[in-house]
Design an enzyme around this catalytic site. Structure first.
Site, PDB file in Angstrom:
ATOM      1  N   GLY A  12       0.770  -1.242   0.000  1.00  0.00           N
ATOM      2  CA  GLY A  12       0.000   0.000   0.000  1.00  0.00           C
ATOM      3  C   GLY A  12       0.795   1.281   0.000  1.00  0.00           C
ATOM      4  N   ASN A  14       1.628   3.041  -2.584  1.00  0.00           N
ATOM      5  CA  ASN A  14       0.956   3.968  -3.509  1.00  0.00           C
ATOM      6  C   ASN A  14      -0.324   4.528  -2.893  1.00  0.00           C
ATOM      7  OD1 ASN A  14       2.166   4.232  -6.379  1.00  0.00           O
ATOM      8  ND2 ASN A  14       2.517   2.109  -5.809  1.00  0.00           N
ATOM      9  N   LEU A  91      -3.711  -7.072  -7.586  1.00  0.00           N
ATOM     10  CA  LEU A  91      -3.340  -8.248  -8.379  1.00  0.00           C
ATOM     11  C   LEU A  91      -4.543  -9.146  -8.619  1.00  0.00           C
ATOM     12  CD1 LEU A  91       0.091  -9.025  -6.702  1.00  0.00           C
ATOM     13  CD2 LEU A  91      -0.375  -7.700  -8.770  1.00  0.00           C
ATOM     14  N   ASN A 108      -4.692   2.501 -13.467  1.00  0.00           N
ATOM     15  CA  ASN A 108      -3.737   1.558 -12.880  1.00  0.00           C
ATOM     16  C   ASN A 108      -2.344   2.156 -12.940  1.00  0.00           C
ATOM     17  OD1 ASN A 108      -2.790  -1.112 -11.953  1.00  0.00           O
ATOM     18  ND2 ASN A 108      -1.912  -1.292 -14.001  1.00  0.00           N
ATOM     19  N   HIS A 110       1.578   1.102 -13.236  1.00  0.00           N
ATOM     20  CA  HIS A 110       2.428  -0.040 -13.562  1.00  0.00           C
ATOM     21  C   HIS A 110       3.881   0.419 -13.477  1.00  0.00           C
ATOM     22  CE1 HIS A 110       3.598  -3.874 -15.301  1.00  0.00           C
ATOM     23  NE2 HIS A 110       4.423  -3.204 -16.085  1.00  0.00           N
ATOM     24  N   ASP A 151      -2.445  -4.157 -18.500  1.00  0.00           N
ATOM     25  CA  ASP A 151      -1.472  -3.060 -18.697  1.00  0.00           C
ATOM     26  C   ASP A 151      -1.543  -2.500 -20.114  1.00  0.00           C
ATOM     27  OD1 ASP A 151       0.832  -5.172 -16.901  1.00  0.00           O
ATOM     28  OD2 ASP A 151      -0.602  -3.701 -16.110  1.00  0.00           O
ATOM     29  N   GLU A 181       6.363   6.362  -9.281  1.00  0.00           N
ATOM     30  CA  GLU A 181       4.993   5.928  -8.938  1.00  0.00           C
ATOM     31  C   GLU A 181       4.284   6.870  -7.970  1.00  0.00           C
ATOM     32  OE1 GLU A 181       4.577   1.765  -7.989  1.00  0.00           O
ATOM     33  OE2 GLU A 181       6.542   1.397  -8.851  1.00  0.00           O
TER      34      GLU A 181
HETATM   35  C1  GRF Z   1       3.895  -1.128  -7.156  1.00  0.00           C
HETATM   36  O1  GRF Z   1       5.193  -1.341  -7.652  1.00  0.00           O
HETATM   37  C2  GRF Z   1       2.970  -0.878  -8.308  1.00  0.00           C
HETATM   38  O2  GRF Z   1       3.564  -0.225  -9.399  1.00  0.00           O
HETATM   39  C3  GRF Z   1       2.620  -2.259  -8.733  1.00  0.00           C
HETATM   40  O3  GRF Z   1       2.526  -3.026  -7.537  1.00  0.00           O
HETATM   41  C4  GRF Z   1       3.311  -2.390  -6.537  1.00  0.00           C
HETATM   42  C5  GRF Z   1       2.375  -2.069  -5.424  1.00  0.00           C
HETATM   43  O4  GRF Z   1       3.078  -1.557  -4.362  1.00  0.00           O
HETATM   44  N1  GRF Z   1       1.363  -2.267  -9.459  1.00  0.00           N
HETATM   45  P1  GRF Z   1       2.255  -0.913  -3.128  1.00  0.00           P
HETATM   46  O5  GRF Z   1       1.255  -1.961  -2.659  1.00  0.00           O
HETATM   47  O6  GRF Z   1       1.564   0.330  -3.643  1.00  0.00           O
HETATM   48  O7  GRF Z   1       3.321  -0.612  -2.138  1.00  0.00           O
END
Ligand code: GRF
Length: 207
Positions: A12, A14, A91, A108, A110, A151, A181
């Site tokens: 988490g 992000n 996921l 999303n 990526h 993606d 990100e």
């Molecule tokens: C991140 O690298 C994101 O780009 C990818 O999965 C990871 C998630 O990390 N989709 P977090 O759960 O946000 O730390």
């Protein structure tokens, strides 16, 4: 006020960037209405609870079929009046019915420069392993609209990050998160909330 749902499966970071940017006013006119994970023990749910946000677990495993899972997800989106769905390390293969109902309202993040190092099987450290195996000198992150392919939807924002000598997948992942990100995902949410993103002939533009 733009109400968003953030869908998560892991740590988490992000999600935390979104929470922090809303708190410091970088993201305006937006609130996280609900955080949804397919993993009940995802630390991202802990982050949501610590921030006082509704945090729910909806796992495809808890439903007899994809329709049941899709029903459960859409009923939460409706309950919280969600206008934008954000996949932040989510996921789960999303049922096509949801993508249709929320066409160009699901984004999303990526951890590569799409269309490189992406698609089915490219997630987490695997992405950075692929970048290093290819000998790329530059990588980065992409925020895109979600469509029926993994993606693949219209690209909203990208940010490049240097690949350094001696990088391991873990070092590279951390740099991509910190430098790309955690910056472009909040920026994309803010741009959409301000009505500044539009799609023409399958290409996303910012006005
Ligand atoms: C991140 O690298 C994101 O780009 C990818 O999965 C990871 C998630 O990390 N989709 P977090 O759960 O946000 O730390």
């Amino acid at each position: 006020m733009q109400k968003i749902a953030v869908c998560v499966s892991g740590g988490g970071t992000n999600l935390q960037a979104i929470i922090d940017r809303i708190a410091d006013g970088t993201i305006r006119n937006t609130e996280v209405a609900v955080v949804i994970s397919n993993k009940k023990d995802a630390f991202a749910l802990e982050r949501a609870r610590n921030a006082g946000l509704p945090a729910v677990c909806v796992s495809p495993k808890d439903y007899p079929d994809r329709e049941g899972f899709a029903d459960a997800m859409t009923s939460i989106f409706r309950e919280y009046n969600v206008e934008l769905i954000v996949f932040a390390g989510y996921l789960v293969v999303v049922p096509g019915r949801i993508i249709k109902e929320y066409r160009n309202r699901i984004i999303n993040i990526h951890p590569s420069l799409i269309p490189s190092h992406c698609g089915m099987g490219y997630y987490g450290l695997k992405v950075h392993e692929s970048v290093l195996a290819a000998g790329n000198k530059v990588t980065g992150a992409t925020v895109h609209f979600v469509d029926e392919e993994a993606d693949h939807g219209p690209i909203i924002l990208q940010k490049a990050v240097e690949v350094c000598e001696g990088d391991t997948p873990q070092i590279l992942q951390k740099r991509v998160m910190e430098q790309a990100e955690w910056k472009i995902l909040p920026e994309a949410i803010n741009l959409i909330g301000e009505g500044r993103v539009y799609i023409e002939n399958g290409i996303a533009h910012i006005k």
